[in-house]
Design a protein around this motif. Structure first.
Motif, PDB file in Angstrom:
ATOM      1  N   GLY B  21       7.758 -33.791  32.162  1.00  0.00           N
ATOM      2  CA  GLY B  21       7.540 -34.597  33.370  1.00  0.00           C
ATOM      3  C   GLY B  21       6.415 -35.609  33.283  1.00  0.00           C
ATOM      4  N   ILE B  22       6.300 -36.259  32.124  1.00  0.00           N
ATOM      5  CA  ILE B  22       5.218 -37.236  31.965  1.00  0.00           C
ATOM      6  C   ILE B  22       5.535 -38.519  32.745  1.00  0.00           C
ATOM      7  CG2 ILE B  22       4.046 -38.754  30.313  1.00  0.00           C
ATOM      8  CD1 ILE B  22       3.159 -36.010  29.788  1.00  0.00           C
ATOM      9  N   SER B  23       4.573 -38.955  33.570  1.00  0.00           N
ATOM     10  CA  SER B  23       4.708 -40.222  34.291  1.00  0.00           C
ATOM     11  C   SER B  23       3.435 -41.017  34.108  1.00  0.00           C
ATOM     12  CB  SER B  23       4.938 -39.987  35.784  1.00  0.00           C
ATOM     13  OG  SER B  23       6.220 -39.479  35.999  1.00  0.00           O
ATOM     14  N   LYS B  24       3.596 -42.316  34.002  1.00  0.00           N
ATOM     15  CA  LYS B  24       2.428 -43.168  33.888  1.00  0.00           C
ATOM     16  C   LYS B  24       2.764 -44.534  34.468  1.00  0.00           C
ATOM     17  CE  LYS B  24      -1.528 -44.804  32.426  1.00  0.00           C
ATOM     18  NZ  LYS B  24      -2.769 -44.321  33.027  1.00  0.00           N
ATOM     19  N   ALA B  25       1.895 -45.008  35.355  1.00  0.00           N
ATOM     20  CA  ALA B  25       2.122 -46.323  35.944  1.00  0.00           C
ATOM     21  C   ALA B  25       0.917 -47.211  35.647  1.00  0.00           C
ATOM     22  CB  ALA B  25       2.315 -46.206  37.453  1.00  0.00           C
TER      23      ALA B  25
END
Lengths: 364, 520
Positions: B21-25
């Motif tokens: 579940g890696i997220s990066k903005a």
């Protein structure tokens, strides 16, 4: 995607920088035992509270518009012209030559001749560093600074040995003849029924400066030459690809820059002193750097920043006159403004960018 | 602790790396969206995706350059925090960057220990590293002279030094970011042999690339990324390049360029004995001769840095040279004020430069300003002393629409467009000015597959209109699929010319390395 809206870049950052400078200045004033609120009131009153104050503020602003435009034009080609001071001194010499040795029938022709002469000498003074940068790679910052000293020396020599009237002890030229005297704002506004202080030095050069702003705007954003100057400034490798000659652009932009700095002399030498004296420029060449920085190298911004610095100069003079705040402290306050609006721009910019990014994220 | 100790890990099937579940903005841009991936130990796992799909961001998170907004990282089954690259190295992760991080004037040995020195004195560390390198070289058949100066090594060997650096730091998991971009086909093959060997020895390898061929050749599993999302993870043996391309782009893609046979007309451009020395006095072009006919595409193949850029610069008019270039019978000036990009354009040579960001575009100019770049002296763009900005803007919009530049907004700065759309702006500008000869360097470098297809079609169409095209590319696939004739450059010379249907990658690869078998 821009990091923040344009209004924040143009208005908010300078405003916050100014407030920070004002805050630190207030601390300094408190530290020497004076009342900062009273000081601000005095500055505002002194600089903007009367037509006399306005006359001085606008007079200084006129100087700064010329030197600010000079720095801005060069900066669009990524040339950092620190030599506005020297170029303006040479401009003074040009004005003196034009006014002293040719009998002009009317101030209008004299003004035109003075603009041409001061511009030419200012440009010539910028030409040598420009050539050295373009052809030899000598850094423009170093050479223009050195040329400030050479200009001071040259002017010293000319005033003492050439232009000083026989018998005078003062290292200054003779008074310019009557037909070369420029109309002041008082002379120009009285016929319109507006009363303006007779003693204030603001003169018709202000309008020349504003015309110069329009011309610079047209040059930079509407003419091929300006397009090439900006292209060269953003990317020399791309400019070469497009067939733009970097040497040519460096030299031409520096000539225009030097010419603008030189043309400042129509205000301080021709309009105010009406003779050429030592150190007539009073550091306006350096203030031009801060004005251009704060004005984001845009002619309109330069006008606003020039008026602000005109206010600081005149308000500062009033402070020195009416309070125990020493003259040196005024310089400190001006330096703080330059420091915060110019050198420490990123200190305000970075956190603001982060705030705007965070705000945008919230909205999404 | 040494490399062999790690082999004793239990044979339970905990993944070497698991991301959950890696997220990066970055501001409004969601670079990684809820990415989960399992990389099994002792395998080669490919990550493929277009530029800007989020591959590099994901790996930067794994290597501790960025902190993920959400998600967890497990190394060998243990939840691990990776706040910086030191932590990544400590967890056994090694990274080989696309652009090597080497000190050019240090020896191999010095580069390997840099950042991993033990004490104040260098000598013991160097001695230890020398022993360790010998060991590694034997174990993985990874030979590099430890005392060689790095800048004197070939690019392929420099890359080995990067791999050695990672292995010296006892990396078990090796991430390679676009490793073949700078290699000749032969060097790429050697790299793949090394990777296969590392895999045999139990290392886990993550290969980031946009080249489908490499994925098919060497990986065990492949994950496809598109617009920040992981769209699929499949076994390589169960997929095909066509399927992967479709997963990458999100629609069916023509991998082959459809074109008719060329119909070459008369010779337009003749280059004779072109020579050029750079500022250091090194000869960059050593007597190049070639000719170009109307209605054909001449592809110049070669490893980057063998004089192709200089050739384009000289023909494009912004670098001096000696020799002879004639365009439709007229000699072109190769030095002096006539050797000028704008004048060259006026005489009919358009140029899409290799580096759109440094040369082709002014990134801080608006798209419409860029559309006139190099053509800004054209009479139709003038209005008395001023430039006719309204006319330029109108034309720019039309060109952007014709070339499908997205978003079609001429008021945006060039830097705000994606790589593919920036390239379309340059291509649109140069093609629409209707040149007799188009020089085009690396037309699809850093361009997504969808835009590649479009740009290739435009080039073919220009050829079919009877224009002459000189194509320089380091991508052999591109050279093969577009060219009607192929010339190979090596060390400032043309090693030979071949017809695309009479040669193969192996022969061109040898020519690119300076070996001409026919001559030998």
């Amino acid at each position: 995607m821009e990091k923040m809206p344009r209004w924040a870049d143009v208005v908010l950052i300078p405003l916050i920088s100014l407030l920070l400078a004002a805050f630190i200045s207030a601390l300094v004033i408190i530290a020497i035992g004076e009342d900062p609120i009273a000081a601000v009131k005095l500055m505002i009153n002194g600089a903007l509270g009367s037509t006399y104050g306005w006359g001085y503020t606008l007079y200084y602003a006129t100087n700064f518009i010329f030197t600010g435009l000079a720095v801005a034009v060069a900066f669009h080609a990524r040339m950092f012209n620190i030599g506005g001071e020297g170029q303006a001194m040479l401009g003074g010499l040009g004005v003196a030559i034009a006014c002293l040795y040719i009998p002009w029938p009317h101030w209008t022709v004299a003004l035109l001749a003075a603009i041409v002469m001061s511009g030419l000498l200012g440009a010539a003074w910028a030409a040598i560093p420009a050539y050295l940068q373009a052809k030899r790679g000598s850094h423009i910052v170093i050479t223009t600074i050195m040329f400030n000293f050479i200009a001071a020396g040259l002017l010293n020599y000319v005033l003492v040995n050439v232009m000083r009237p026989a018998g005078s002890m003062d290292p200054a030229s003779a008074k310019f003849p009557e037909p070369t005297h420029l109309p002041t704002l008082h002379d120009m506004l009285t016929p319109l029924g507006i009363s303006f202080s007779k003693a204030a030095p603001a003169n018709v050069s202000l309008f020349v400066a504003l015309i110069a702003c329009v011309l610079v705007w047209l040059l930079i954003w509407r003419m091929k030459l300006g397009y090439e100057i900006r292209a060269q400034g953003h990317s020399e490798s791309a400019a070469k690809y497009a067939g733009i000659n970097p040497t040519r652009i460096i030299i031409i932009s520096m000539l225009i820059s030097g010419g603008l700095a030189g043309a400042m002399a129509i205000n301080n030498v021709m309009g105010e002193a009406e003779r050429l004296v030592m150190n007539a420029t009073e550091g306006a060449g350096f203030i031009g750097i801060a004005v251009a920085l704060m004005g984001r190298n845009h002619p309109f911004g330069v006008v606003l920043a020039a008026v602000l610095f005109g206010f600081l100069y005149q308000g500062g003079a009033e402070l020195a006159l009416w309070t125990d705040i020493p003259r040196e402290l005024i310089v400190v306050i001006q330096a703080l403004v330059i420091l915060f609006t110019g050198a420490l721009d990123n200190m305000v910019r970075m956190p603001l960018e982060r705030i705007f990014l965070a705000l945008r994220k919230e909205r999404n | 602790m040494n490399a062999t100790a790690n082999k004793e890990r239990p044979e339970t099937a905990a993944p070497a790396i698991e991301l959950r579940g890696i997220s990066k903005a970055f501001g409004p841009v969601q670079a990684n969206k809820d990415i989960s991936i399992r990389v099994m130990p002792g395998t080669i796992h490919g990550i493929i995706g277009e530029n800007g799909a989020g591959k590099s961001t994901l790996m930067s998170i794994l290597y501790g350059f960025y902190k993920a907004d959400a998600g967890e990282i497990f190394i060998n089954g243990n939840k691990t925090e990776i706040p910086d690259s030191q932590a990544a190295i400590a967890s056994g992760i090694g990274m080989v960057f696309q652009h090597f991080k080497l000190v050019p004037n240090f020896t191999v040995l010095e580069n390997v220990v840099l950042g991993a020195e033990d004490g104040a004195m260098l000598r013991p560390t160097l001695a230890k590293a020398r022993a360790s390198l010998t060991e590694i070289a034997r174990e993985y058949e990874l030979h590099v002279d430890p005392d060689a100066i790095v800048e004197e090594l070939s690019v392929g060997h420099q890359q080995r030094v990067e791999i050695l650096k990672a292995l010296y730091r006892q990396a078990d998991i090796l991430i390679l970011d676009e490793p073949t971009g700078v290699l000749t086909p032969a060097e790429a093959d050697q790299l793949f042999r090394i990777l296969a060997r590392l895999k045999e020895e139990g290392k886990t390898i993550i290969l980031i690339t946009h080249k489908l061929r490499e994925i098919m050749e060497i990986t065990d599993t492949v994950s496809v990324m598109r617009r920040g999302e992981m769209t699929a993870t499949v076994k390589t043996s169960e997929t095909s390049p066509e399927q992967l391309a479709e997963l990458m782009v999100g629609r069916k893609v023509l991998l082959r360029v459809d074109k008719e046979a060329a119909n070459p007309g008369e010779t337009i451009l003749v280059v004779k004995n072109l020579r050029q020395f750079d500022d250091q006095g090194v000869e960059r072009l050593k007597g190049i001769s070639l000719n170009l006919k109307a209605g054909e595409i001449l592809g110049i193949a070669g490893v980057a840095g063998n004089g192709q850029s200089e050739l384009l610069e000289v023909l494009g008019g912004y670098a001096n040279a000696t020799g002879e270039v004639t365009l439709k019978g007229n000699a072109l000036p190769l030095s002096g004020s006539g050797a000028n990009g704008r004048i060259r354009r006026e005489s009919g040579i358009g140029h899409v430069p290799e580096d759109r960001q440094q040369e082709g575009l002014i990134m801080d100019f608006k798209a419409w300003e860029n559309m006139a770049f190099g053509y800004h002296h054209a009479p139709e763009y003038q209005n008395g002393m001023l430039m006719d900005n309204a006319a330029i803007q109108k034309e720019a919009l039309a060109k952007m629409e014709r070339f499908d530049v997205r978003p079609p907004n001429p008021a945006l700065n060039a830097k705000n467009f994606s790589g593919g759309n920036q390239q379309k702006i340059v291509v649109a500008r140069e093609i629409e000015n209707n040149p007799d000869v188009l020089l085009i360097g690396q037309p699809t470098r850093g361009v997504d597959i969808g835009a590649i297809e479009f740009i290739h079609q435009q080039i073919i169409q220009l050829r079919d209109e009877g224009k002459a095209i000189l194509l320089v590319s380091v991508e052999l696939d591109e050279i093969f699929s577009l060219s009607d004739r192929i010339a190979v450059m090596f060390d400032g010379q043309i090693m030979g010319e071949r017809m695309p249907n009479e040669t193969d990658e192996k022969e061109l690869g040898l020519l690119m390395a300076g070996i001409n078998e026919k001559a030998a």
